[in-house]
Write a protein that holds these residues in place. Structure first.
Motif, PDB file in Angstrom:
ATOM      1  N   LEU A   1       0.444   7.677   5.971  1.00 33.93           N
ATOM      2  CA  LEU A   1      -0.272   7.410   4.727  1.00 33.93           C
ATOM      3  C   LEU A   1      -1.313   8.489   4.490  1.00 33.93           C
ATOM      4  O   LEU A   1      -2.262   8.650   5.255  1.00 33.93           O
ATOM      5  N   ASN A   2      -1.131   9.236   3.433  1.00 33.55           N
ATOM      6  CA  ASN A   2      -2.014  10.363   3.145  1.00 33.55           C
ATOM      7  C   ASN A   2      -1.926  10.685   1.659  1.00 33.55           C
ATOM      8  O   ASN A   2      -0.852  10.966   1.139  1.00 33.55           O
ATOM      9  N   ASN A   3      -3.049  10.662   0.991  1.00 36.50           N
ATOM     10  CA  ASN A   3      -3.065  10.951  -0.436  1.00 36.50           C
ATOM     11  C   ASN A   3      -3.433  12.404  -0.721  1.00 36.50           C
ATOM     12  O   ASN A   3      -3.357  12.856  -1.857  1.00 36.50           O
TER      13      ASN A   3
ATOM     14  N   ASN B   1      -6.550   3.896   2.476  1.00 37.81           N
ATOM     15  CA  ASN B   1      -7.568   3.355   3.382  1.00 37.81           C
ATOM     16  C   ASN B   1      -7.235   1.940   3.834  1.00 37.81           C
ATOM     17  O   ASN B   1      -7.331   1.609   5.021  1.00 37.81           O
ATOM     18  N   ILE B   2      -6.836   1.105   2.880  1.00 47.22           N
ATOM     19  CA  ILE B   2      -6.505  -0.285   3.217  1.00 47.22           C
ATOM     20  C   ILE B   2      -5.190  -0.337   3.987  1.00 47.22           C
ATOM     21  O   ILE B   2      -5.040  -1.102   4.943  1.00 47.22           O
ATOM     22  N   GLY B   3      -4.219   0.479   3.566  1.00 50.42           N
ATOM     23  CA  GLY B   3      -2.915   0.478   4.225  1.00 50.42           C
ATOM     24  C   GLY B   3      -3.005   0.814   5.693  1.00 50.42           C
ATOM     25  O   GLY B   3      -2.308   0.219   6.526  1.00 50.42           O
ATOM     26  N   ARG B   4      -3.842   1.787   6.047  1.00 51.96           N
ATOM     27  CA  ARG B   4      -4.008   2.146   7.446  1.00 51.96           C
ATOM     28  C   ARG B   4      -4.560   0.977   8.252  1.00 51.96           C
ATOM     29  O   ARG B   4      -4.114   0.707   9.369  1.00 51.96           O
TER      30      ARG B   4
ATOM     31  N   SER C   1       0.829  -1.207   0.000  1.00 47.11           N
ATOM     32  CA  SER C   1       0.000   0.000   0.000  1.00 47.11           C
ATOM     33  C   SER C   1       0.864   1.258   0.000  1.00 47.11           C
ATOM     34  O   SER C   1       0.536   2.245  -0.676  1.00 47.11           O
ATOM     35  N   THR C   2       1.983   1.250   0.749  1.00 46.73           N
ATOM     36  CA  THR C   2       2.856   2.433   0.749  1.00 46.73           C
ATOM     37  C   THR C   2       3.472   2.655  -0.630  1.00 46.73           C
ATOM     38  O   THR C   2       3.693   3.797  -1.036  1.00 46.73           O
TER      39      THR C   2
END
Length: 384
Positions: free
Chosen positions: A283-285, A202-205, A185-186
């Motif tokens: 994690l932030n898009n 979302n999934i990575g978190r 995910s990263t």
């Protein structure tokens, strides 16, 4: 150049380094393959996801080949015993790995929704089965593997395939799967944009938090209910391979002895719990800056190293403990190849590994870009 004892220590570290390298590099593209059905909602998005790793996945898998070859050359008894005891698990892993090159190469050969969907499923299976099996295998090493040697040093495995699966080993399997999904995910957050990147966030978190919880829980179980192994006789660290000439006892909490002896080592498992939570925060898009995304990937990579190092340090000097005949447990001191073999291999490694690392980093740098949906939709003839 180095004495036999030092060479044994060096190769313990080198094999650990190779497995960590495999987990970080190939774990990344396995994580991407595992996320594929959840972050890509249409064919073009699937192609975006696959193109982020398409140029690197086969090179990443070389780490596994190198680690396996090093295990065979440096610790031949461990290699032979592991493939005997984990034979069906190893075959399951190999057959699942076969699906990955086929999926990468054949997916885009035919413009059929069903055809591509089936190869996406194959890529998912080929990406998720290996980390699950590797995690279960590590759990079995901590519990001990039922094997022993006869007077001719022929190994006998007395367990079964389904005996490999216990609540603890399934937990370690979940740890490994969550670890590669977080890492994947990263990677996707750095290499994609818009909807795919946001789904990856979302999934990575979620999987990062799952990893922190399950890794901590595994540690508690090792402390409370998983017995460790202790060598009670003198070990000739300079001697040739003699795995049956020692005395080993099973002691509750023994896997924590190295951490108790050197308290600074506690930073490694503690980091393995804290860093996934940091990944979830980083994690932030929505940020236009690539810095937090890169730091999330770095934190994820360090997490992988911490998880593997925690297991290696806990078991040191054991490599493969025997639950049925503890005295036949394999140590890093008594299962290695000759001094000449280790010296020759070390010379090869010192020469070639820096070249391989430099070439790998160059490839990543030259092929680095954000893979966008517009690019993929305008290029229907790409390889993936």
């Amino acid at each position: 150049m180095f004495d036999y004892e030092t060479l044994k220590l060096i190769w313990w570290g080198l094999i650990g380094f190779l497995f960590i390298g495999f987990a970080i590099t190939d774990g990344m593209d396995m994580g991407v393959g595992g996320l594929l059905p959840f972050v890509a909602k249409k064919d073009a998005e699937s192609r975006v996801v696959i193109n982020t790793v398409g140029a690197h996945w086969d090179g990443n898998q070389v780490w596994l080949i190198t680690a396996g070859a090093s295990l065979f050359a440096a610790w031949p008894l461990v290699y032979a015993t592991a493939f005997s005891g984990f034979y069906f698990a190893m075959m399951l892993t190999l057959f699942s790995l076969f699906l990955r090159p086929l999926a990468f190469d054949y997916r885009s050969k035919i413009e059929s929704v069903q055809w591509r969907s089936n190869w996406d499923k194959a890529l998912f299976v080929g990406s998720m089965v290996p980390p699950l099996v590797f995690g279960v295998a590590f759990g079995n090493l901590l519990q001990g593997v039922p094997f022993g040697f006869d007077e001719l040093m022929r190994v006998t495995y007395t367990g079964s395939f389904f005996g490999l699966f216990t609540p603890f080993t399934l937990l370690t399997g979940v740890v490994c799967v969550a670890m590669v999904l977080m890492h994947g995910s990263t990677w996707l957050v750095m290499r994609t944009d818009e909807d795919i990147a946001q789904r990856s966030v979302n999934i990575g978190r979620i999987v990062a938090i799952v990893l922190a919880i399950t890794f901590a829980l595994a540690g508690v179980l090792v402390w409370q209910s998983i017995d460790g192994y202790v060598v009670t006789s003198a070990v000739d660290t300079m001697g040739q391979s003699q795995p049956t000439s020692k005395e080993v006892i099973i002691v509750a909490g023994a896997w924590l002895h190295n951490f108790e002896r050197y308290p600074l080592l506690w930073l490694i498992p503690v980091s393995g719990v804290i860093l996934p939570l940091l990944v979830a925060l980083l994690l932030n898009n929505k940020s236009n800056s690539v810095v937090p995304k890169v730091f999330a990937f770095i934190a994820s990579s360090i997490t992988i190293a911490c998880v593997i190092l925690t297991a290696g340090i806990a078991m040191f000097p054991f490599v493969m403990p025997s639950s049925s005949q503890p005295n036949h447990s394999l140590l890093m001191w008594d299962t290695v190849s000759s001094e000449g073999t280790l010296s020759l291999m070390l010379a090869v490694v010192v020469f070639f590994v820096p070249i391989i690392l430099a070439y790998t980093l160059w490839c990543y740098k030259k092929m680095w870009r954000t893979v966008t949906l517009d690019e993929i939709e305008q290029n229907n003839h790409s390889a993936y």
